[in-house]
Every structure is written in C-alpha cells, then in structure tokens.
Design a protein around this motif. Structure first.
Motif, short mmCIF file in Angstrom:
data_model
loop_
_atom_site.label_atom_id
_atom_site.label_comp_id
_atom_site.label_asym_id
_atom_site.label_seq_id
_atom_site.Cartn_x
_atom_site.Cartn_y
_atom_site.Cartn_z
N ARG A 179 0.82 -1.21 0.00
CA ARG A 179 0.00 0.00 0.00
C ARG A 179 0.86 1.26 0.00
O ARG A 179 0.44 2.30 -0.51
CB ARG A 179 -0.90 0.02 1.23
CG ARG A 179 -2.00 -1.02 1.24
CD ARG A 179 -2.94 -0.78 2.41
NE ARG A 179 -3.97 -1.80 2.50
CZ ARG A 179 -3.90 -2.88 3.25
NH1 ARG A 179 -2.81 -3.08 4.00
NH2 ARG A 179 -4.87 -3.76 3.28
N LYS A 180 2.06 1.18 0.61
CA LYS A 180 2.90 2.37 0.75
C LYS A 180 3.86 2.57 -0.42
O LYS A 180 4.61 3.55 -0.44
CB LYS A 180 3.69 2.28 2.05
CG LYS A 180 2.81 2.40 3.30
CD LYS A 180 3.63 2.31 4.58
CE LYS A 180 2.75 2.45 5.81
NZ LYS A 180 3.52 2.35 7.08
N THR A 181 3.89 1.65 -1.38
CA THR A 181 4.76 1.85 -2.55
C THR A 181 4.26 3.07 -3.32
O THR A 181 3.06 3.39 -3.29
CB THR A 181 4.76 0.62 -3.46
OG1 THR A 181 3.42 0.35 -3.90
CG2 THR A 181 5.34 -0.59 -2.75
N PRO A 182 5.14 3.77 -4.02
CA PRO A 182 4.73 4.98 -4.76
C PRO A 182 3.57 4.75 -5.72
O PRO A 182 2.65 5.56 -5.79
CB PRO A 182 6.01 5.39 -5.50
CG PRO A 182 7.12 4.87 -4.64
CD PRO A 182 6.62 3.57 -4.08
N ALA A 183 3.60 3.64 -6.44
CA ALA A 183 2.56 3.39 -7.44
C ALA A 183 1.19 3.23 -6.79
O ALA A 183 0.20 3.84 -7.21
CB ALA A 183 2.91 2.15 -8.26
N VAL A 184 1.11 2.40 -5.75
CA VAL A 184 -0.17 2.15 -5.09
C VAL A 184 -0.61 3.37 -4.28
O VAL A 184 -1.79 3.73 -4.28
CB VAL A 184 -0.10 0.90 -4.20
CG1 VAL A 184 -1.41 0.71 -3.43
CG2 VAL A 184 0.18 -0.33 -5.05
N SER A 185 0.33 4.04 -3.63
CA SER A 185 -0.01 5.23 -2.85
C SER A 185 -0.59 6.31 -3.74
O SER A 185 -1.57 6.98 -3.38
CB SER A 185 1.23 5.77 -2.12
OG SER A 185 1.66 4.87 -1.13
N ALA A 186 0.00 6.49 -4.92
CA ALA A 186 -0.50 7.50 -5.85
C ALA A 186 -1.90 7.15 -6.31
O ALA A 186 -2.78 8.01 -6.42
CB ALA A 186 0.45 7.62 -7.04
N LEU A 188 -4.13 5.23 -4.72
CA LEU A 188 -5.05 5.37 -3.59
C LEU A 188 -5.33 6.83 -3.27
O LEU A 188 -6.38 7.15 -2.72
CB LEU A 188 -4.46 4.68 -2.36
CG LEU A 188 -4.49 3.16 -2.35
CD1 LEU A 188 -3.64 2.64 -1.20
CD2 LEU A 188 -5.90 2.64 -2.24
N GLY A 189 -4.41 7.70 -3.64
CA GLY A 189 -4.57 9.12 -3.32
C GLY A 189 -5.59 9.83 -4.18
O GLY A 189 -5.99 10.95 -3.87
N SER A 190 -6.03 9.19 -5.27
CA SER A 190 -7.02 9.80 -6.14
C SER A 190 -8.41 9.45 -5.61
O SER A 190 -8.77 8.28 -5.55
CB SER A 190 -6.86 9.27 -7.58
OG SER A 190 -7.85 9.83 -8.42
N PRO A 191 -9.24 10.44 -5.21
CA PRO A 191 -10.53 10.16 -4.57
C PRO A 191 -11.42 9.25 -5.38
O PRO A 191 -12.02 8.32 -4.84
CB PRO A 191 -11.15 11.56 -4.42
CG PRO A 191 -9.98 12.49 -4.38
CD PRO A 191 -8.96 11.88 -5.30
N GLN A 192 -11.52 9.46 -6.71
CA GLN A 192 -12.44 8.65 -7.50
C GLN A 192 -11.94 7.23 -7.68
O GLN A 192 -12.68 6.35 -8.09
CB GLN A 192 -12.68 9.28 -8.87
CG GLN A 192 -11.46 9.32 -9.79
CD GLN A 192 -10.64 10.57 -9.62
OE1 GLN A 192 -10.60 11.13 -8.53
NE2 GLN A 192 -9.99 11.00 -10.69
N ARG A 193 -10.65 6.99 -7.37
CA ARG A 193 -10.10 5.66 -7.55
C ARG A 193 -9.91 4.94 -6.22
O ARG A 193 -9.61 3.75 -6.18
CB ARG A 193 -8.74 5.75 -8.25
CG ARG A 193 -8.81 6.38 -9.62
CD ARG A 193 -7.43 6.68 -10.12
NE ARG A 193 -7.47 7.33 -11.42
CZ ARG A 193 -6.44 7.91 -12.01
NH1 ARG A 193 -5.28 7.92 -11.40
NH2 ARG A 193 -6.55 8.48 -13.19
#
Length: 209
Positions: A179-186, A188-193
């Motif tokens: 969850r904390k990797t850059p790809a997944v964090s980015a 997860l950071g998008s509200p609609q996604r």
C-alpha cells in the motif's frame, strides 16, 4: 501520480526511442484498447483499423503529451473517438437516427463501461508496479497466497521454510508495504479511484485465510 511515476518514465523513454519502452506500453495497454473497441461493437475490419490508428497517433503524439502519467486516459479517449468516427461514417449509409433516446442511453452505458475498464486497468497496473518493489520474501509469500485455491498455511510453511505462526503477520506487513509503494499510494490518493484500488488490495489481503 507525480512526474516521476512509472508511467511518466515509460512515456519519456518511449518518446526518446526506447523500443523496450514502446513494447511495454503496447503490451500494457492493448487490453484497454481492445475493451473500448469491443464495447462499440465494430466490425472486425473497422476494429483493426481503429487499433492501428490508435498506435499511429500515439507514435505521433507521445512526445507532446502534456501529462505523461495520464497516458491511459489519453489512450482510452483517443480509441473511443476513433470508434465514434468510424460509427459516424457507417451511419451516413444507413437510415439511422444517432440522437434517438435508445442510442443515447447505449452510448452513456458504453462510456460508463469504458471508464470502469480504465479504472480496473489502472488499479491492476498500480498493483503490479507496487509488487515489483517488494522484497523477495514478500513477493514469494503473496504469490503463494494469491493462487486459486490458496494453499493452507502448513503448505506455505513447508514450501517457504516459514513458521506457520509468522505467515499471517508477515502477510499483513507485506500488504502494508504494498500500500505504501509509490505506485499504489498515488493510485489510492485519487478520490475517485480510492475505493476501487482499496478493494483490489484488500481482496489480496483476504487470500490465504
């Protein structure tokens, strides 16, 4: 996603002429292109033309993309526009009302389905990119637990030489790292996604229980 995202790096490399980057882009996003084309129900010959046109347009435009990390959206939109162009040409030779209510509703459903496919494709790619950043131990453990059907903890313990009692806690730590990797964090950071991405990760968390 930031300008240093995996997608942006891939676009930059392809724009500079890196053939391996081009190959990865084609392999990664062909399923998305096919999905968009399929939902517009084109004839095989028209579908092939749209597919070819999409990649030719990307060759022409890849060095001009203002937001390289938005490549999946660009591919989806361009493919959809090409499909609609082909359908408009076909409509000129048929007695067909493109503004009829049923067709408008169908078009809205196609758009919704394509958006869902794009979201799913982006989620899968974020998870793949994040997975590649994990330690070998986490990769081996999660890979074992994500088989269908998942093996018992006893089998995993024997194959990976891990105490049975450490498998559950280790799996949780590995998923938290994912969850904390850059790809997944980015992603997860998008509200609609957020809900879609979390669903994918939590789905993996439940495997092997």
């Amino acid at each position: 996603m930031t300008s240093a995202s995996p997608i942006a790096a891939l676009v930059s490399a392809a724009a500079a002429g890196d053939q391996s980057a081009w190959n990865e882009i084609v392999d990664r996003y062909t399923p998305l292109v096919v999905s968009v084309i399929y939902k517009h129900r084109l004839r095989p010959s028209d579908a092939a033309d749209v597919n070819q046109t999409l990649w030719l347009r990307l060759v022409e435009q890849i060095g001009r993309l203002r937001e390289p990390e938005a490549l999946p959206g660009w591919i989806m939109t361009t493919t959809r526009n090409e499909c609609l162009r082909v359908l408009r040409v076909q409509q000129r030779t048929h007695l067909y009302d493109p503004l009829s209510e049923s067709d408008a509703l169908e078009s809205e459903q196609v758009d919704a389905d394509v958006e869902a496919d794009l979201l799913a494709a982006e989620r899968r790619q974020a998870l793949r990119d994040g997975f590649a950043e994990l330690t070998d131990q986490c990769k081996r453990l999660l890979t074992k637990l994500m088989t269908d059907p998942p093996p018992s903890y006893q089998v995993v313990s024997e194959e990976l030489a891990m105490p049975v009692g450490s498998i559950g806690p280790t799996r949780i730590r590995c998923l938290e790292k994912l969850r904390k990797t850059p790809a997944v964090s980015a992603f997860l950071g998008s509200p609609q996604r957020k809900s879609s991405a979390r669903g994918g990760v939590l789905g993996a968390a439940r495997l092997g229980q």
